[in-house]
Motif scaffolding. Structure first.
Motif, PDB file in Angstrom:
ATOM      1  N   PRO A 116       0.914  -1.244   0.077  1.00 23.58           N
ATOM      2  CA  PRO A 116      -0.057   0.112   0.064  1.00 23.58           C
ATOM      3  C   PRO A 116       0.702   1.400   0.008  1.00 23.58           C
ATOM      4  O   PRO A 116       0.451   2.121  -0.678  1.00 23.58           O
ATOM      5  CB  PRO A 116      -0.594  -0.220   1.409  1.00 23.58           C
ATOM      6  N   ILE A 117       1.931   1.382   0.699  1.00 22.04           N
ATOM      7  CA  ILE A 117       2.758   2.416   0.652  1.00 22.04           C
ATOM      8  C   ILE A 117       3.281   2.850  -0.480  1.00 22.04           C
ATOM      9  O   ILE A 117       3.236   3.776  -1.165  1.00 22.04           O
ATOM     10  CB  ILE A 117       3.890   2.446   1.747  1.00 22.04           C
ATOM     11  N   TRP A 140       2.146   1.632  -3.490  1.00 24.83           N
ATOM     12  CA  TRP A 140       1.089   2.082  -4.521  1.00 24.83           C
ATOM     13  C   TRP A 140       0.508   3.544  -4.077  1.00 24.83           C
ATOM     14  O   TRP A 140       0.513   4.329  -5.014  1.00 24.83           O
ATOM     15  CB  TRP A 140      -0.181   1.012  -4.127  1.00 24.83           C
ATOM     16  N   VAL A 141       0.333   3.998  -2.779  1.00 22.82           N
ATOM     17  CA  VAL A 141      -0.139   5.121  -2.829  1.00 22.82           C
ATOM     18  C   VAL A 141       0.914   6.309  -3.157  1.00 22.82           C
ATOM     19  O   VAL A 141       0.513   7.437  -3.577  1.00 22.82           O
ATOM     20  CB  VAL A 141      -0.640   5.455  -0.951  1.00 22.82           C
ATOM     21  N   SER A 180       3.481   6.099  -5.376  1.00 24.96           N
ATOM     22  CA  SER A 180       3.667   6.185  -6.668  1.00 24.96           C
ATOM     23  C   SER A 180       2.368   6.309  -7.473  1.00 24.96           C
ATOM     24  O   SER A 180       2.581   7.182  -8.566  1.00 24.96           O
ATOM     25  CB  SER A 180       4.291   4.719  -7.354  1.00 24.96           C
ATOM     26  N   GLN A 181       1.080   5.976  -6.973  1.00 25.61           N
ATOM     27  CA  GLN A 181       0.111   6.106  -7.939  1.00 25.61           C
ATOM     28  C   GLN A 181      -0.944   7.233  -7.386  1.00 25.61           C
ATOM     29  O   GLN A 181      -1.443   8.044  -8.284  1.00 25.61           O
ATOM     30  CB  GLN A 181      -1.085   4.868  -7.974  1.00 25.61           C
ATOM     31  N   HIS A 182      -1.151   7.491  -6.139  1.00 24.41           N
ATOM     32  CA  HIS A 182      -1.786   8.616  -5.747  1.00 24.41           C
ATOM     33  C   HIS A 182      -1.262   9.903  -5.654  1.00 24.41           C
ATOM     34  O   HIS A 182      -1.840  10.890  -6.102  1.00 24.41           O
ATOM     35  CB  HIS A 182      -2.510   8.183  -4.232  1.00 24.41           C
ATOM     36  N   LEU A 183      -0.022   9.848  -5.013  1.00 21.21           N
ATOM     37  CA  LEU A 183       0.662  11.306  -4.804  1.00 21.21           C
ATOM     38  C   LEU A 183       1.630  11.358  -6.164  1.00 21.21           C
ATOM     39  O   LEU A 183       1.696  12.576  -6.485  1.00 21.21           O
ATOM     40  CB  LEU A 183       1.616  10.888  -3.789  1.00 21.21           C
ATOM     41  N   GLY A 184       2.285  10.494  -6.726  1.00 17.49           N
ATOM     42  CA  GLY A 184       3.039  10.411  -8.172  1.00 17.49           C
ATOM     43  C   GLY A 184       2.561  11.501  -9.131  1.00 17.49           C
ATOM     44  O   GLY A 184       3.434  12.369  -9.421  1.00 17.49           O
ATOM     45  N   PRO A 185       1.281  11.218  -9.577  1.00 16.71           N
ATOM     46  CA  PRO A 185       0.867  12.081 -10.601  1.00 16.71           C
ATOM     47  C   PRO A 185       0.815  13.576 -10.127  1.00 16.71           C
ATOM     48  O   PRO A 185       1.134  14.612 -11.182  1.00 16.71           O
ATOM     49  CB  PRO A 185      -0.476  11.690 -11.032  1.00 16.71           C
ATOM     50  N   ILE A 186       0.468  13.801  -9.028  1.00 16.04           N
ATOM     51  CA  ILE A 186       0.344  15.098  -8.576  1.00 16.04           C
ATOM     52  C   ILE A 186       1.712  15.875  -8.219  1.00 16.04           C
ATOM     53  O   ILE A 186       2.020  17.183  -8.719  1.00 16.04           O
ATOM     54  CB  ILE A 186      -0.272  15.241  -7.076  1.00 16.04           C
ATOM     55  N   GLN A 192       4.740  14.887 -10.017  1.00 17.28           N
ATOM     56  CA  GLN A 192       4.965  15.173 -11.486  1.00 17.28           C
ATOM     57  C   GLN A 192       4.473  16.139 -12.042  1.00 17.28           C
ATOM     58  O   GLN A 192       5.111  17.014 -12.606  1.00 17.28           O
ATOM     59  CB  GLN A 192       4.633  14.006 -11.954  1.00 17.28           C
TER      60      GLN A 192
END
Lengths: 328, 261
Positions: A55-56, A58-59, A61-67, A69
């Motif tokens: 989960p760490i 995923w969260v 790289s996928q939830h925070l990553g786009p923002i 970037q």
């Protein structure tokens, strides 16, 4: 397997049941699985880490990553980078927003729309939620609530299209007004701030309804009865008892509606005109053209996100103070 | 409450129902209009637009494409969302609040910002716009919804059941599969329908992350911009009926789950 069966029969029954009982039992007893489990869950700490790490990852790289970037691209001069060139750090994309008044208009319009629409939705939806939660008998509530949910399961674009048919020049509203003899020529509702507002309220009303409904449903009837016994009139009971107890529901409903309504893109494109361009369309514009405008688009998206977060935060802390004041 | 306020409130409620339903009913009616132009009055009626839709291979392809995206993204969301929910459900660990905040983040980011953030990130990761990119963005966006529903359900699972299984020698994995998962069933069914609808109805992410092949909402959007014909009404009506039924069914099963506990 009955408990009074002979022991032998019971044992045979168990054996027979063990076969088809499940793939899982046999799998769980198999050697490789046991080894696998022994390694995986060797200690409390290790099994917790195994639960925690995916989960760490995923969260982040996928939830925070786009923002993250998006923020980092907003500070570069060109994206994607021309080959052989280092990306340059720059504030230009942000400065452009403040330098060009062309961008200020859609930005302010978006925020003003969102504030006005949130308030309007609250006014429209509050009585509906109140009626459902406090006037309808418990056994009928579910049906009446589900009735309202049906349209909200339908997607954004389909519902926007429905509003176009309602408000168009040959739409239902104009037809009715004409047949009543109130107008000669159709009123141009479409492609105005009015049509955009009707469309967005139509899309967001549910996000206001649900939190309000659950807040109102929780208030025990005895509270208002006690207020009535103490001589409070209907209006006073509402203002001094019911309303303060729903501040939290209002807060979360308004936050949802506000954030969601600033994010619509398809609806304002279809229902709006040149004078109702919202910031979402401005941002999207930078992504339709060649890639080198992406940093500007990213910067504008950051500005909008920050502004809406700041407004929401201010609103929520205001509501918080209100509800604390009410409890004194 | 006095009688007059009660009547007034119910009038407001029914007025709201009318407001919410009338546009959709008008839209459905328009799909039966025997003319190329959308608009009232409707003088004669026809089924031709529906026949046209069901024999239009483009529409059918797009329908299949959207359905595939919805199903695949739902599988990913269910898996990840459940995992995070199990982590967050009954453990207190350092940084739990941060984890929760990060978990709900995709649901709170306004649509357009989420779409372009995914667009940029896809470029960074080297994902071309297209089916995979759409599935990925829908999956990430839907994780919080799964997670919240599953967490709500988990909070009502008595701890003793899992402890009993462990006392009888079940390892954590077996306990999860044989105790937790069956208990989560209604929540998972509700959440998966919810995810499929969110994905199927999503416009903004599909629009920015899609390649040449449009999803259904993107196709309707494109058709609306290039000129309206009652065929769009027929497509929309089919979508409306499907989504409304699925949605109601999921909502009912989830409300029943709440009642049980």
């Amino acid at each position: 397997m009955t408990s009074d069966a002979p022991t032998q029969g019971a044992a045979a029954g168990t054996a027979a049941a063990a076969g088809p009982r499940s793939l899982w039992s046999s799998l769980a007893r198999s050697q490789p699985y046991q080894k696998f489990v022994d390694v995986l869950f060797a200690s409390q700490r290790r099994s917790f880490l195994i639960l925690l790490l995916p989960p760490i990852i995923w969260v982040l790289s996928q939830h925070l990553g786009p923002i993250v970037q998006m923020v980092s691209v907003s500070f570069t001069d060109a994206y994607p980078r021309p080959p052989g060139q280092e990306a340059k750090f720059t504030f230009d994309n942000y400065l452009l927003f403040f330098r060009e008044p062309v961008y200020m208009m859609p930005f302010m319009r978006t925020l003003i729309y969102a504030v006005v629409l949130t308030f309007t939705t609250l006014i429209i939806v509050y009585p509906v939620a109140y009626f459902l939660a406090r006037h309808v008998k418990r056994e009928n509530r579910m049906a009446l609530l589900l009735l309202l949910l049906i349209p909200f399961w339908v997607g954004e674009i389909v519902r926007t299209f429905a509003i176009m048919i309602l408000l168009g020049n040959t739409g239902a509203v104009n037809l009715i007004l004409k047949s009543l003899g109130l107008i000669d020529r159709p009123i141009p509702f479409m492609y105005t701030g009015f049509s955009v507002s009707v469309g967005i309220i139509y899309l967001t009303a549910l996000y206001m309804l649900m939190p309000l409904y659950s807040a109102l449903e929780k208030i025990p009837a005895s509270y208002t009865e006690a207020a009535a016994d103490l001589g409070a009139g209907a209006w006073t009971r509402f203002r001094r008892v019911t309303l303060p107890l729903t501040y939290e529901g209002i807060g979360s409903g308004a936050t949802l509606v506000f954030l969601i309504s600033t994010g619509y893109y398809g609806t304002p494109v279809l229902l709006g005109g040149p004078n109702t361009t919202v910031f979402a369309e401005t941002i999207a514009g930078f992504f339709h053209v060649a890639g080198d405008k992406w940093p500007t688009g990213a910067a504008f998206a950051c500005i909008m996100f920050l502004a809406s977060l700041a407004l929401t935060g201010a609103f929520l802390s205001g509501m918080n103070r209100l509800s604390k004041g009410g409890r004194k | 409450m006095s009688r007059s306020t009660r009547i007034m409130m119910s009038v407001i409620y029914w007025a709201f129902v009318v407001y919410v339903f009338v546009p959709l009913i008008l839209m459905i009616m328009m799909g039966f209009k025997d003319s190329k132009f959308i608009g009232f009055p409707i003088k004669s009626w026809t089924f031709d637009w529906y026949l046209a839709v069901f024999s239009d291979t483009e529409v059918l392809t797009v329908f299949g494409y959207s359905t595939a995206i919805a199903l695949l993204s739902t599988v990913v969301s269910l898996f990840v969302g459940t995992w995070i929910a199990v982590l967050l459900a009954d453990r207190k660990f350092f940084g739990r609040a941060v984890m929760f905040g990060l978990m709900v983040l995709p649901a709170l980011v306004p649509g357009i910002i989420s779409a372009i953030a995914f667009r940029i990130y896809a470029r960074v990761l080297g994902i071309e716009p297209g089916m995979f990119a759409i599935i990925w963005s829908h999956a990430v966006h839907n994780v919080p919804f799964v997670c919240l529903v599953v967490m709500a359900r988990l909070s009502t699972l008595p701890k003793s059941q899992r402890e009993a299984a462990q006392d009888l020698g079940a390892d954590p994995l077996v306990t999860f599969v044989r105790i937790t998962l069956p208990y989560l069933r209604p929540a998972l069914i509700g959440a998966s329908v919810f995810c499929m609808l969110l994905s199927f109805d999503d416009f903004v992410r599909s629009f920015f992350l899609g390649g040449y092949q449009p999803t259904l909402p993107v196709l309707i959007f494109a058709k609306l911009r290039s000129g309206m014909s009652p065929e769009i009404n027929a497509i929309s009506t089919v979508v409306l009926i499907l989504t409304a039924f699925l949605g109601i069914w999921a909502e009912r099963s989830m409300r029943r789950m709440k009642k049980e506990t």
